[in-house]
Design a protein around this motif. Structure first.
Motif, PDB file in Angstrom:
ATOM      1  N   LYS A   4     -48.688  -1.204 -34.486  1.00 36.88           N
ATOM      2  CA  LYS A   4     -49.281  -1.829 -33.306  1.00 36.88           C
ATOM      3  C   LYS A   4     -48.378  -1.627 -32.088  1.00 36.88           C
ATOM      4  N   ALA A   5     -47.070  -1.766 -32.267  1.00 32.84           N
ATOM      5  CA  ALA A   5     -46.128  -1.561 -31.164  1.00 32.84           C
ATOM      6  C   ALA A   5     -46.208  -0.124 -30.674  1.00 32.84           C
ATOM      7  N   ALA A   6     -46.283   0.813 -31.597  1.00 30.65           N
ATOM      8  CA  ALA A   6     -46.362   2.224 -31.217  1.00 30.65           C
ATOM      9  C   ALA A   6     -47.671   2.504 -30.491  1.00 30.65           C
ATOM     10  N   LYS A   7     -48.764   1.941 -30.963  1.00 29.13           N
ATOM     11  CA  LYS A   7     -50.055   2.168 -30.323  1.00 29.13           C
ATOM     12  C   LYS A   7     -50.076   1.606 -28.909  1.00 29.13           C
ATOM     13  N   VAL A   8     -49.547   0.415 -28.730  1.00 28.90           N
ATOM     14  CA  VAL A   8     -49.506  -0.184 -27.395  1.00 28.90           C
ATOM     15  C   VAL A   8     -48.619   0.653 -26.496  1.00 28.90           C
ATOM     16  N   SER A   9     -47.467   1.045 -26.967  1.00 29.06           N
ATOM     17  CA  SER A   9     -46.538   1.804 -26.126  1.00 29.06           C
ATOM     18  C   SER A   9     -47.098   3.173 -25.751  1.00 29.06           C
ATOM     19  N   ASP A  10     -47.995   3.735 -26.561  1.00 31.54           N
ATOM     20  CA  ASP A  10     -48.630   5.014 -26.228  1.00 31.54           C
ATOM     21  C   ASP A  10     -49.546   4.893 -25.020  1.00 31.54           C
ATOM     22  N   ARG A  11     -50.026   3.699 -24.735  1.00 27.13           N
ATOM     23  CA  ARG A  11     -51.011   3.491 -23.671  1.00 27.13           C
ATOM     24  C   ARG A  11     -50.386   3.162 -22.314  1.00 27.13           C
ATOM     25  N   TYR A  12     -49.075   3.048 -22.248  1.00 26.39           N
ATOM     26  CA  TYR A  12     -48.427   2.710 -20.990  1.00 26.39           C
ATOM     27  C   TYR A  12     -48.332   3.920 -20.059  1.00 26.39           C
ATOM     28  N   THR A  13     -47.960   3.648 -18.811  1.00 26.79           N
ATOM     29  CA  THR A  13     -47.882   4.673 -17.769  1.00 26.79           C
ATOM     30  C   THR A  13     -46.443   5.144 -17.623  1.00 26.79           C
ATOM     31  N   TYR A  14     -46.211   6.390 -18.012  1.00 32.46           N
ATOM     32  CA  TYR A  14     -44.866   6.954 -17.979  1.00 32.46           C
ATOM     33  C   TYR A  14     -44.780   8.043 -16.916  1.00 32.46           C
ATOM     34  N   ARG A  15     -43.568   8.207 -16.392  1.00 32.50           N
ATOM     35  CA  ARG A  15     -43.306   9.337 -15.511  1.00 32.50           C
ATOM     36  C   ARG A  15     -41.829   9.670 -15.591  1.00 32.50           C
ATOM     37  N   VAL A  16     -41.524  10.879 -15.170  1.00 31.39           N
ATOM     38  CA  VAL A  16     -40.148  11.357 -15.171  1.00 31.39           C
ATOM     39  C   VAL A  16     -39.834  11.841 -13.760  1.00 31.39           C
ATOM     40  N   ILE A  17     -38.698  11.407 -13.238  1.00 31.39           N
ATOM     41  CA  ILE A  17     -38.243  11.848 -11.920  1.00 31.39           C
ATOM     42  C   ILE A  17     -36.826  12.385 -12.042  1.00 31.39           C
ATOM     43  N   TRP A  18     -36.415  13.135 -11.051  1.00 33.63           N
ATOM     44  CA  TRP A  18     -35.044  13.633 -11.010  1.00 33.63           C
ATOM     45  C   TRP A  18     -34.183  12.650 -10.234  1.00 33.63           C
ATOM     46  N   HIS A  50     -40.115   6.388 -23.833  1.00 31.04           N
ATOM     47  CA  HIS A  50     -41.197   5.992 -24.745  1.00 31.04           C
ATOM     48  C   HIS A  50     -40.633   5.250 -25.951  1.00 31.04           C
ATOM     49  N   LYS A  51     -39.565   5.756 -26.515  1.00 30.60           N
ATOM     50  CA  LYS A  51     -38.923   5.119 -27.670  1.00 30.60           C
ATOM     51  C   LYS A  51     -38.373   3.744 -27.292  1.00 30.60           C
ATOM     52  N   THR A  52     -37.775   3.640 -26.108  1.00 32.69           N
ATOM     53  CA  THR A  52     -37.226   2.370 -25.627  1.00 32.69           C
ATOM     54  C   THR A  52     -38.326   1.335 -25.455  1.00 32.69           C
ATOM     55  N   VAL A  53     -39.430   1.733 -24.838  1.00 29.09           N
ATOM     56  CA  VAL A  53     -40.550   0.814 -24.637  1.00 29.09           C
ATOM     57  C   VAL A  53     -41.108   0.363 -25.981  1.00 29.09           C
ATOM     58  N   ALA A  54     -41.243   1.268 -26.933  1.00 26.30           N
ATOM     59  CA  ALA A  54     -41.757   0.901 -28.262  1.00 26.30           C
ATOM     60  C   ALA A  54     -40.860  -0.157 -28.912  1.00 26.30           C
ATOM     61  N   LYS A  55     -39.547   0.007 -28.767  1.00 29.21           N
ATOM     62  CA  LYS A  55     -38.616  -0.981 -29.337  1.00 29.21           C
ATOM     63  C   LYS A  55     -38.740  -2.331 -28.626  1.00 29.21           C
ATOM     64  N   VAL A  56     -38.868  -2.289 -27.310  1.00 25.42           N
ATOM     65  CA  VAL A  56     -38.997  -3.533 -26.545  1.00 25.42           C
ATOM     66  C   VAL A  56     -40.298  -4.247 -26.919  1.00 25.42           C
ATOM     67  N   VAL A  57     -41.385  -3.504 -27.026  1.00 25.56           N
ATOM     68  CA  VAL A  57     -42.670  -4.103 -27.406  1.00 25.56           C
ATOM     69  C   VAL A  57     -42.566  -4.720 -28.794  1.00 25.56           C
ATOM     70  N   LYS A  58     -41.951  -4.019 -29.723  1.00 23.90           N
ATOM     71  CA  LYS A  58     -41.780  -4.547 -31.085  1.00 23.90           C
ATOM     72  C   LYS A  58     -40.984  -5.851 -31.061  1.00 23.90           C
ATOM     73  N   ASP A  59     -39.910  -5.875 -30.275  1.00 19.90           N
ATOM     74  CA  ASP A  59     -39.080  -7.074 -30.153  1.00 19.90           C
ATOM     75  C   ASP A  59     -39.873  -8.216 -29.511  1.00 19.90           C
ATOM     76  N   MET A  60     -40.643  -7.907 -28.500  1.00 20.39           N
ATOM     77  CA  MET A  60     -41.451  -8.942 -27.833  1.00 20.39           C
ATOM     78  C   MET A  60     -42.483  -9.517 -28.798  1.00 20.39           C
ATOM     79  N   GLN A  61     -43.101  -8.642 -29.583  1.00 20.38           N
ATOM     80  CA  GLN A  61     -44.070  -9.111 -30.579  1.00 20.38           C
ATOM     81  C   GLN A  61     -43.389 -10.024 -31.596  1.00 20.38           C
ATOM     82  N   ALA A  62     -42.209  -9.636 -32.059  1.00 13.91           N
ATOM     83  CA  ALA A  62     -41.476 -10.432 -33.053  1.00 13.91           C
ATOM     84  C   ALA A  62     -41.107 -11.801 -32.517  1.00 13.91           C
ATOM     85  N   ASN A  63     -40.936 -11.895 -31.194  1.00 12.87           N
ATOM     86  CA  ASN A  63     -40.566 -13.167 -30.571  1.00 12.87           C
ATOM     87  C   ASN A  63     -41.749 -13.873 -29.914  1.00 12.87           C
ATOM     88  N   SER A  64     -42.948 -13.411 -30.218  1.00 15.54           N
ATOM     89  CA  SER A  64     -44.190 -13.994 -29.681  1.00 15.54           C
ATOM     90  C   SER A  64     -44.178 -14.076 -28.153  1.00 15.54           C
TER      91      SER A  64
END
Length: 113
Positions: A4-18, A50-64
């Motif tokens: 679920k964390a991975a699925k949610v994180s896939d739907r976020y808006t990402y960009r890369v800048i220099w 993307h990996k960082t956001v997935a971890k943060v989402v997982k942590d947020m879910q674990a802490n309700s």
């Protein structure tokens, strides 16, 4: 929970800048503006944020905690109010009249371009 964390994180808006300051690419996520990931290549920066956001989402879910809704899933009315100085309002009204369009249409076209 991990899927679920991975699925949610896939739907976020990402960009890369220099980053001139860091001489590296910076991965960003609009829904989590406090997070970033530095990397030498755009691909690594995107993967890292993307990996960082997935971890943060997982942590947020674990802490309700409340998890931000992806921008792509949000509903927008198409209406918002913008305050401008009276001189700008007048200038736009004149321009709209000269182009024989509504003020709304003129401003919408300017915002779209």
């Amino acid at each position: 929970m991990k899927n679920k964390a991975a699925k949610v994180s896939d739907r976020y808006t990402y960009r890369v800048i220099w980053s001139e300051e860091d001489s590296q690419c910076v991965g960003l996520c609009a829904e989590f503006p406090s997070l970033s990931w530095l990397a030498p290549s755009p691909e690594e920066a995107l993967h890292g944020i993307h990996k960082t956001v997935a971890k943060v989402v997982k942590d947020m879910q674990a802490n309700s905690e409340h998890i931000p809704e992806p921008i792509s899933s949000r509903q927008y009315s198409g209406k918002f109010v913008v305050r401008v100085p009276p001189e700008v309002h007048r200038k736009l009204a004149v321009e709209a009249a000269e182009e024989d369009v509504s003020l709304n249409r003129l401003v919408s076209a300017k915002l779209s371009s």
